[in-house]
Design a protein around this motif. Structure first.
Motif, short mmCIF file in Angstrom:
data_model
loop_
_atom_site.label_atom_id
_atom_site.label_comp_id
_atom_site.label_asym_id
_atom_site.label_seq_id
_atom_site.Cartn_x
_atom_site.Cartn_y
_atom_site.Cartn_z
N GLY A 32 0.81 -1.20 0.00
CA GLY A 32 0.00 0.00 0.00
C GLY A 32 0.84 1.25 0.00
N GLY A 149 -1.71 -3.70 1.73
CA GLY A 149 -1.41 -4.33 0.44
C GLY A 149 -1.63 -5.83 0.44
N SER A 207 -1.88 4.32 -4.67
CA SER A 207 -1.93 2.86 -4.69
C SER A 207 -3.36 2.37 -4.87
#
Length: 290
Positions: A32, A149, A207
């Motif tokens: 992320g 992420g 992102s």
């Protein structure tokens, strides 16, 4: 209020340019907090132009936060999605449905109600504990982005968007907690909260746009940058409405945010619709005489 709307125009137009650059960049590590992705996107002129508009919008945002309540500024900034939708329809020939044009009207109506009902900014300066708490929230935003992420879609997009919105909300509140830029301000935790929260928010939003659902990420961002800062402004900083118009301010805030959420897919401008394909049984064009 004019400055708040000007900031929305700058941010809404910038998002069109930045999202195009983010999607054109090569995928990164999957984290992320992919700083390399930001650097790759920054090599494109669209992203740089978007950053310039963001800088102009930030200046206008500071002026607005110094004169009207945070809840009004937050709703105006969420209205940047309406700007993005209109810009996309005009420049990218994106078709807006009747419901989406209605959402643009909702945003405008909500902002009009807020303009009529909001008073001056609150007189509260915020305690030192509030400033430390704001810095802690900025650090938490960075931490959440670092681990987001690894989450599956659509949870990843929602968490990244909500964290980015919270970071932008930290910036809104921090502006009110910094009296001026002087040697004494370097001892103010709100200054570091502004820098940390704003930087983390830019990374997370880039992102989220590049790797997840734009609609989900943008909806999370709108919620993060409006509701929390509005509560802080009313509860701790003394933001109020005009006498007897609190109901109109609450209604206007709700209508503006709801309209922005309905336009969440314009957190990134959609690709222009491709031309209609030729019918499968169409006869090939016959060449004319030489």
């Amino acid at each position: 209020m004019v400055c708040a709307l000007g900031a929305a125009v700058c941010f809404g137009t910038a998002s069109v340019l930045q999202a195009m650059a983010a999607r054109a960049a090569e995928p990164g590590t999957g984290s992320g907090l992919d700083t390399a992705l930001l650097l790759r996107a920054a090599r494109q002129w669209r992203y740089v132009a978007g950053l310039g508009l963001d800088a102009a919008g930030f200046v206008l945002q500071i002026v607005a936060l110094r004169n009207i309540p945070i809840y009004t500024v937050g709703a105006a900034l969420a209205a940047s999605l309406a700007v993005t939708a209109v810009v996309s329809a005009r420049l990218l020939h994106v078709r807006l449905s009747g419901a989406e044009w209605g959402a643009v009207g909702m945003v405008c109506a909500g902002l009009a109600m807020l303009a009529l009902s909001s008073g001056e900014e609150g007189s509260g300066t915020g305690s030192f504990a509030l400033k430390l708490g704001l810095l802690a929230v900025a650090g938490l935003v960075l931490l959440v982005g670092a681990v987001a992420g690894g989450l599956p879609d659509p949870s990843r997009a929602l968490v990244l968007g909500l964290a980015a919105g919270t970071g932008f909300g930290v910036v809104e509140v921090a502006v009110r907690l910094i009296d001026d830029i002087s040697p004494a301000s370097f001892a103010n935790p709100a200054l570091y909260a502004l820098l940390l929260g704003g930087g983390a928010a830019f990374l997370l939003l880039t992102s989220a746009l590049q790797r997840g659902s734009v609609t989900v990420a943008t909806a999370g961002m709108v919620l993060g940058e409006t509701i929390g800062p509005a509560v802080v402004g009313v509860v701790w900083l003394g933001d109020r409405t005009r006498e007897g118009l609190a109901w109109l301010a609450v209604l206007g805030f709700a209508v503006a945010v709801a309209g922005a959420l309905a336009l969440a897919r314009f957190g990134e401008p959609p690709n222009p619709e491709p031309p209609d394909p030729e019918p499968p049984n169409a006869e090939p064009a016959q060449p004319g005489p030489a």
